[in-house]
Scaffold this motif. Structure first.
Motif, PDB file in Angstrom:
ATOM      1  N   ARG A  84       0.824  -1.213   0.000  1.00 35.88           N
ATOM      2  CA  ARG A  84       0.000   0.000   0.000  1.00 35.88           C
ATOM      3  C   ARG A  84       0.853   1.256   0.000  1.00 35.88           C
ATOM      4  N   ARG A  85       1.955   1.240   0.723  1.00 30.98           N
ATOM      5  CA  ARG A  85       2.853   2.396   0.706  1.00 30.98           C
ATOM      6  C   ARG A  85       3.411   2.623  -0.692  1.00 30.98           C
ATOM      7  N   LYS A  86       3.810   1.539  -1.334  1.00 27.69           N
ATOM      8  CA  LYS A  86       4.346   1.632  -2.692  1.00 27.69           C
ATOM      9  C   LYS A  86       3.289   2.211  -3.639  1.00 27.69           C
ATOM     10  N   ALA A  87       2.067   1.689  -3.562  1.00 27.99           N
ATOM     11  CA  ALA A  87       0.987   2.184  -4.416  1.00 27.99           C
ATOM     12  C   ALA A  87       0.693   3.658  -4.123  1.00 27.99           C
ATOM     13  N   PHE A  88       0.711   4.029  -2.855  1.00 30.89           N
ATOM     14  CA  PHE A  88       0.457   5.421  -2.479  1.00 30.89           C
ATOM     15  C   PHE A  88       1.511   6.341  -3.082  1.00 30.89           C
ATOM     16  N   LEU A  89       2.779   5.948  -2.939  1.00 30.78           N
ATOM     17  CA  LEU A  89       3.867   6.785  -3.443  1.00 30.78           C
ATOM     18  C   LEU A  89       3.896   6.849  -4.965  1.00 30.78           C
ATOM     19  N   GLU A  90       3.541   5.769  -5.627  1.00 30.86           N
ATOM     20  CA  GLU A  90       3.638   5.706  -7.090  1.00 30.86           C
ATOM     21  C   GLU A  90       2.365   6.149  -7.805  1.00 30.86           C
ATOM     22  N   GLN A  91       1.207   6.062  -7.139  1.00 27.39           N
ATOM     23  CA  GLN A  91      -0.046   6.361  -7.825  1.00 27.39           C
ATOM     24  C   GLN A  91      -0.793   7.549  -7.206  1.00 27.39           C
ATOM     25  N   THR A  92      -0.998   7.508  -5.915  1.00 24.41           N
ATOM     26  CA  THR A  92      -1.817   8.530  -5.260  1.00 24.41           C
ATOM     27  C   THR A  92      -1.104   9.870  -5.178  1.00 24.41           C
ATOM     28  N   LEU A  93       0.145   9.848  -4.704  1.00 25.20           N
ATOM     29  CA  LEU A  93       0.863  11.117  -4.536  1.00 25.20           C
ATOM     30  C   LEU A  93       1.052  11.894  -5.836  1.00 25.20           C
ATOM     31  N   PRO A  94       1.468  11.252  -6.932  1.00 23.05           N
ATOM     32  CA  PRO A  94       1.609  12.037  -8.165  1.00 23.05           C
ATOM     33  C   PRO A  94       0.309  12.740  -8.572  1.00 23.05           C
ATOM     34  N   GLU A  95      -0.824  12.057  -8.408  1.00 20.63           N
ATOM     35  CA  GLU A  95      -2.107  12.688  -8.740  1.00 20.63           C
ATOM     36  C   GLU A  95      -2.435  13.800  -7.754  1.00 20.63           C
ATOM     37  N   LEU A  96      -2.150  13.590  -6.489  1.00 20.92           N
ATOM     38  CA  LEU A  96      -2.357  14.628  -5.484  1.00 20.92           C
ATOM     39  C   LEU A  96      -1.526  15.869  -5.801  1.00 20.92           C
ATOM     40  N   LEU A 103      -4.628  23.627  -8.449  1.00 21.43           N
ATOM     41  CA  LEU A 103      -5.433  24.433  -7.534  1.00 21.43           C
ATOM     42  C   LEU A 103      -4.632  25.509  -6.814  1.00 21.43           C
ATOM     43  N   GLY A 104      -3.332  25.527  -7.042  1.00 19.95           N
ATOM     44  CA  GLY A 104      -2.494  26.527  -6.396  1.00 19.95           C
ATOM     45  C   GLY A 104      -2.312  26.283  -4.906  1.00 19.95           C
ATOM     46  N   LEU A 105      -2.394  25.028  -4.491  1.00 24.39           N
ATOM     47  CA  LEU A 105      -2.195  24.685  -3.088  1.00 24.39           C
ATOM     48  C   LEU A 105      -0.726  24.402  -2.816  1.00 24.39           C
ATOM     49  N   GLU A 106      -0.306  24.710  -1.595  1.00 21.83           N
ATOM     50  CA  GLU A 106       1.073  24.457  -1.192  1.00 21.83           C
ATOM     51  C   GLU A 106       1.080  23.438  -0.057  1.00 21.83           C
ATOM     52  N   LEU A 107       2.240  22.893   0.239  1.00 22.81           N
ATOM     53  CA  LEU A 107       2.352  21.916   1.319  1.00 22.81           C
ATOM     54  C   LEU A 107       1.861  22.479   2.652  1.00 22.81           C
ATOM     55  N   LYS A 108       2.046  23.758   2.856  1.00 19.15           N
ATOM     56  CA  LYS A 108       1.573  24.405   4.084  1.00 19.15           C
ATOM     57  C   LYS A 108       0.057  24.253   4.220  1.00 19.15           C
ATOM     58  N   ASP A 109      -0.658  24.352   3.098  1.00 22.03           N
ATOM     59  CA  ASP A 109      -2.113  24.181   3.124  1.00 22.03           C
ATOM     60  C   ASP A 109      -2.476  22.762   3.567  1.00 22.03           C
ATOM     61  N   VAL A 110      -1.715  21.797   3.072  1.00 21.50           N
ATOM     62  CA  VAL A 110      -1.956  20.396   3.433  1.00 21.50           C
ATOM     63  C   VAL A 110      -1.615  20.183   4.910  1.00 21.50           C
ATOM     64  N   GLU A 111      -0.514  20.761   5.348  1.00 28.39           N
ATOM     65  CA  GLU A 111      -0.126  20.644   6.767  1.00 28.39           C
ATOM     66  C   GLU A 111      -1.200  21.232   7.675  1.00 28.39           C
ATOM     67  N   ASP A 112      -1.746  22.365   7.301  1.00 31.21           N
ATOM     68  CA  ASP A 112      -2.799  22.998   8.095  1.00 31.21           C
ATOM     69  C   ASP A 112      -4.041  22.106   8.148  1.00 31.21           C
ATOM     70  N   ALA A 113      -4.417  21.541   7.008  1.00 31.94           N
ATOM     71  CA  ALA A 113      -5.574  20.645   6.958  1.00 31.94           C
ATOM     72  C   ALA A 113      -5.301  19.382   7.782  1.00 31.94           C
ATOM     73  N   TRP A 114      -4.079  18.889   7.720  1.00 35.01           N
ATOM     74  CA  TRP A 114      -3.688  17.700   8.504  1.00 35.01           C
ATOM     75  C   TRP A 114      -3.822  18.012   9.999  1.00 35.01           C
ATOM     76  N   ALA A 115      -3.352  19.174  10.414  1.00 31.83           N
ATOM     77  CA  ALA A 115      -3.416  19.557  11.823  1.00 31.83           C
ATOM     78  C   ALA A 115      -4.870  19.693  12.296  1.00 31.83           C
ATOM     79  N   GLU A 116      -5.728  20.201  11.425  1.00 24.41           N
ATOM     80  CA  GLU A 116      -7.142  20.355  11.766  1.00 24.41           C
ATOM     81  C   GLU A 116      -7.851  19.026  11.898  1.00 24.41           C
ATOM     82  N   ASN A 117      -7.540  18.079  11.004  1.00 29.04           N
ATOM     83  CA  ASN A 117      -8.274  16.826  10.903  1.00 29.04           C
ATOM     84  C   ASN A 117      -7.503  15.614  11.402  1.00 29.04           C
ATOM     85  N   GLY A 118      -6.206  15.781  11.641  1.00 28.08           N
ATOM     86  CA  GLY A 118      -5.348  14.641  11.974  1.00 28.08           C
ATOM     87  C   GLY A 118      -5.530  14.163  13.351  1.00 28.08           C
TER      88      GLY A 118
END
Length: 118
Positions: A84-96, A103-118
């Motif tokens: 699953r890690r391999k599939a995530f890194l090779e398939q999911t992440l590139p699409e993300l 959408l003009g999103l940055e890693l900081k936006d993802v980090e903020d969302a992670w902190a809110e929902n993580g």
């Protein structure tokens, strides 16, 4: 369980069992529900459950003890994690990353969302 149209039901059932192994619901050498029990639990045809179990047995995630049922193969959790890690890194992440660029999103936006929902 709500099934989607993106992959066959037996595959979704196999994925669910793998999720349960990852969540430690079933551990090494634990007995899992019988094919019939799982089919009833998920409200599917027994033949569909058989296909899911056969796939997992071919992948060495579960094994059958004749007359006793199916059990989790020792090391199955690690095997699932690696795949699953391999599939995530090779398939999911590139699409993300592609979607983030569009959408003009940055890693900081993802980090903020992670902190809110993580």
């Amino acid at each position: 369980m709500m099934f989607t149209n993106d992959k066959p039901i037996f595959q979704q059932m196999a994925d669910r069992l793998c999720d349960e192994i990852l969540a430690l619901t079933y551990q090494d050498d634990d007995r899992i529900p019988s094919v019939r029990e799982y089919a009833v639990m998920l409200e599917v045809n027994t033949n569909t459950a058989v296909k899911a179990y056969e796939q997992l047995a071919r992948e060495n995630i579960i094994y059958n003890k004749r007359g006793m049922g199916y059990y989790v193969t020792p090391g199955a959790r690690e095997q699932i994690l690696q795949e699953r890690r391999k599939a995530f890194l090779e398939q999911t992440l590139p699409e993300l990353f592609r979607q983030m660029r569009l959408l003009g999103l940055e890693l900081k936006d993802v980090e903020d969302a992670w902190a809110e929902n993580g």
